[in-house]
Motif scaffolding. Structure first.
Motif, PDB file in Angstrom:
ATOM      1  N   TYR A   1     -70.596 -26.932 -25.976  1.00  0.00           N
ATOM      2  CA  TYR A   1     -69.475 -27.052 -26.821  1.00  0.00           C
ATOM      3  C   TYR A   1     -69.723 -28.345 -27.946  1.00  0.00           C
ATOM      4  O   TYR A   1     -69.618 -28.134 -28.891  1.00  0.00           O
ATOM      5  CB  TYR A   1     -68.255 -27.330 -26.071  1.00  0.00           C
ATOM      6  N   VAL A   2     -70.231 -29.366 -27.380  1.00  0.00           N
ATOM      7  CA  VAL A   2     -70.657 -30.716 -27.863  1.00  0.00           C
ATOM      8  C   VAL A   2     -71.661 -30.441 -28.923  1.00  0.00           C
ATOM      9  O   VAL A   2     -71.749 -30.612 -30.299  1.00  0.00           O
ATOM     10  CB  VAL A   2     -70.751 -31.912 -27.139  1.00  0.00           C
ATOM     11  N   CYS A   3     -72.593 -29.777 -28.415  1.00  0.00           N
ATOM     12  CA  CYS A   3     -73.926 -29.348 -29.213  1.00  0.00           C
ATOM     13  C   CYS A   3     -73.518 -28.343 -30.414  1.00  0.00           C
ATOM     14  O   CYS A   3     -74.134 -28.594 -31.380  1.00  0.00           O
ATOM     15  CB  CYS A   3     -74.951 -28.874 -28.319  1.00  0.00           C
ATOM     16  N   GLU A   4     -72.876 -27.247 -29.945  1.00  0.00           N
ATOM     17  CA  GLU A   4     -72.542 -26.348 -30.959  1.00  0.00           C
ATOM     18  C   GLU A   4     -71.575 -26.878 -31.947  1.00  0.00           C
ATOM     19  O   GLU A   4     -71.834 -26.529 -33.124  1.00  0.00           O
ATOM     20  CB  GLU A   4     -71.798 -25.278 -30.116  1.00  0.00           C
ATOM     21  N   THR A   5     -70.633 -27.684 -31.751  1.00  0.00           N
ATOM     22  CA  THR A   5     -69.883 -28.319 -32.716  1.00  0.00           C
ATOM     23  C   THR A   5     -70.657 -29.382 -33.622  1.00  0.00           C
ATOM     24  O   THR A   5     -70.645 -29.470 -34.772  1.00  0.00           O
ATOM     25  CB  THR A   5     -68.729 -29.362 -32.240  1.00  0.00           C
ATOM     26  N   ALA A   6     -71.701 -30.066 -33.119  1.00  0.00           N
ATOM     27  CA  ALA A   6     -72.555 -30.902 -33.865  1.00  0.00           C
ATOM     28  C   ALA A   6     -73.414 -29.902 -34.910  1.00  0.00           C
ATOM     29  O   ALA A   6     -73.365 -30.230 -36.092  1.00  0.00           O
ATOM     30  CB  ALA A   6     -73.489 -31.716 -33.059  1.00  0.00           C
ATOM     31  N   VAL A   7     -74.410 -28.919 -34.382  1.00  0.00           N
ATOM     32  CA  VAL A   7     -74.816 -28.240 -35.289  1.00  0.00           C
ATOM     33  C   VAL A   7     -73.951 -27.405 -36.276  1.00  0.00           C
ATOM     34  O   VAL A   7     -74.347 -27.340 -37.516  1.00  0.00           O
ATOM     35  CB  VAL A   7     -75.411 -27.178 -34.538  1.00  0.00           C
ATOM     36  N   ASP A   8     -72.842 -26.595 -35.662  1.00  0.00           N
ATOM     37  CA  ASP A   8     -72.000 -26.053 -36.888  1.00  0.00           C
ATOM     38  C   ASP A   8     -71.519 -26.778 -37.983  1.00  0.00           C
ATOM     39  O   ASP A   8     -71.130 -26.247 -39.178  1.00  0.00           O
ATOM     40  CB  ASP A   8     -70.845 -25.442 -36.029  1.00  0.00           C
ATOM     41  N   ASN A   9     -71.452 -28.053 -37.726  1.00  0.00           N
ATOM     42  CA  ASN A   9     -70.858 -28.893 -38.953  1.00  0.00           C
ATOM     43  C   ASN A   9     -71.866 -29.898 -39.368  1.00  0.00           C
ATOM     44  O   ASN A   9     -71.368 -30.737 -40.180  1.00  0.00           O
ATOM     45  CB  ASN A   9     -69.732 -29.703 -38.115  1.00  0.00           C
ATOM     46  N   GLY A  10     -73.044 -29.694 -39.063  1.00  0.00           N
ATOM     47  CA  GLY A  10     -74.203 -30.311 -39.716  1.00  0.00           C
ATOM     48  C   GLY A  10     -74.228 -31.909 -39.206  1.00  0.00           C
ATOM     49  O   GLY A  10     -75.068 -32.670 -39.666  1.00  0.00           O
ATOM     50  N   ILE A  11     -73.726 -32.066 -38.167  1.00  0.00           N
ATOM     51  CA  ILE A  11     -73.671 -33.641 -37.633  1.00  0.00           C
ATOM     52  C   ILE A  11     -74.946 -34.035 -36.913  1.00  0.00           C
ATOM     53  O   ILE A  11     -75.372 -35.050 -37.146  1.00  0.00           O
ATOM     54  CB  ILE A  11     -72.617 -33.838 -36.644  1.00  0.00           C
ATOM     55  N   ASP A  12     -75.276 -32.658 -36.517  1.00  0.00           N
ATOM     56  CA  ASP A  12     -76.745 -33.280 -35.966  1.00  0.00           C
ATOM     57  C   ASP A  12     -77.705 -33.591 -36.928  1.00  0.00           C
ATOM     58  O   ASP A  12     -78.807 -34.376 -36.354  1.00  0.00           O
ATOM     59  CB  ASP A  12     -77.208 -31.664 -35.287  1.00  0.00           C
ATOM     60  N   ARG A  13     -77.829 -33.203 -38.152  1.00  0.00           N
ATOM     61  CA  ARG A  13     -78.732 -33.989 -39.115  1.00  0.00           C
ATOM     62  C   ARG A  13     -78.674 -35.217 -39.468  1.00  0.00           C
ATOM     63  O   ARG A  13     -79.190 -36.169 -40.130  1.00  0.00           O
ATOM     64  CB  ARG A  13     -78.474 -33.156 -40.551  1.00  0.00           C
ATOM     65  N   LYS A  14     -77.622 -36.072 -38.860  1.00  0.00           N
ATOM     66  CA  LYS A  14     -77.069 -37.172 -39.194  1.00  0.00           C
ATOM     67  C   LYS A  14     -77.623 -38.108 -37.975  1.00  0.00           C
ATOM     68  O   LYS A  14     -77.214 -39.377 -37.883  1.00  0.00           O
ATOM     69  CB  LYS A  14     -75.584 -37.469 -39.546  1.00  0.00           C
ATOM     70  N   ILE A  15     -78.021 -37.614 -36.993  1.00  0.00           N
ATOM     71  CA  ILE A  15     -78.311 -38.192 -35.482  1.00  0.00           C
ATOM     72  C   ILE A  15     -79.937 -38.632 -35.811  1.00  0.00           C
ATOM     73  O   ILE A  15     -80.661 -38.027 -35.938  1.00  0.00           O
ATOM     74  CB  ILE A  15     -77.976 -37.398 -34.462  1.00  0.00           C
ATOM     75  N   ARG A  16     -79.703 -39.757 -35.212  1.00  0.00           N
ATOM     76  CA  ARG A  16     -81.396 -40.374 -35.108  1.00  0.00           C
ATOM     77  C   ARG A  16     -81.540 -40.800 -33.334  1.00  0.00           C
ATOM     78  O   ARG A  16     -80.669 -41.593 -32.988  1.00  0.00           O
ATOM     79  CB  ARG A  16     -81.614 -41.730 -35.974  1.00  0.00           C
TER      80      ARG A  16
END
Length: 143
Positions: free
Chosen positions: A87-102
């Motif tokens: 759920y957490v990973c899917e939320t990050a990917v679906d909203n482009g948040i994963d691209r903000k993570i280092r």
């Protein structure tokens, strides 16, 4: 060592349930503000990735613990760790948040002379970050 400075309005420390939620709300409510999420580990998920022992689950129902902007749709309200992690990973990917993570980053913040957190400085590996507002997100299960 290079010392190229980058500027971010907000630094979010941690890519767990709370950090991903903070990223979502920042981009929705403050679209003109820049942000980055620094995560010490190599993946999204925080508690739900770190602890993988058999039977790990939430003590709170996911209708309460989950995101208001992405309602929990699984049949079990008291969910197991792998479902919450998904759920957490899917939320990050679906909203482009994963691209903000280092990933693989540790943060050391200092306060300005007045003791205020805004205007603090941190280090992103070998780069200095100028921060308008550092936001340390500690998940409820880490307390």
């Amino acid at each position: 060592m290079t010392d190229t400075a980058e500027h971010f309005d907000v630094l979010i420390v941690g890519a767990g349930l709370s950090g991903i939620g903070a990223g979502y709300h920042l981009q929705e409510k403050c679209p003109g503000k820049s942000y980055v999420i620094l995560e010490g580990r190599d993946c999204i998920g925080g508690t739900w990735d770190l602890f993988r022992y058999p039977g790990i689950r939430s003590d709170s129902d996911m209708y309460t613990l989950g995101y208001s902007f992405k309602p929990w749709t699984e049949p079990k309200a008291i969910a197991d760790g792998p479902r919450i992690l998904n759920y957490v990973c899917e939320t990050a990917v679906d909203n482009g948040i994963d691209r903000k993570i280092r990933f693989h980053h540790r943060v050391k913040c200092t306060l300005d002379r007045g003791g205020r957190a805004h205007g603090g400085r941190g280090r992103d590996r070998n780069r200095q970050l100028h921060l308008q507002f550092p936001l340390h997100v500690l998940g409820l299960l880490q307390i």
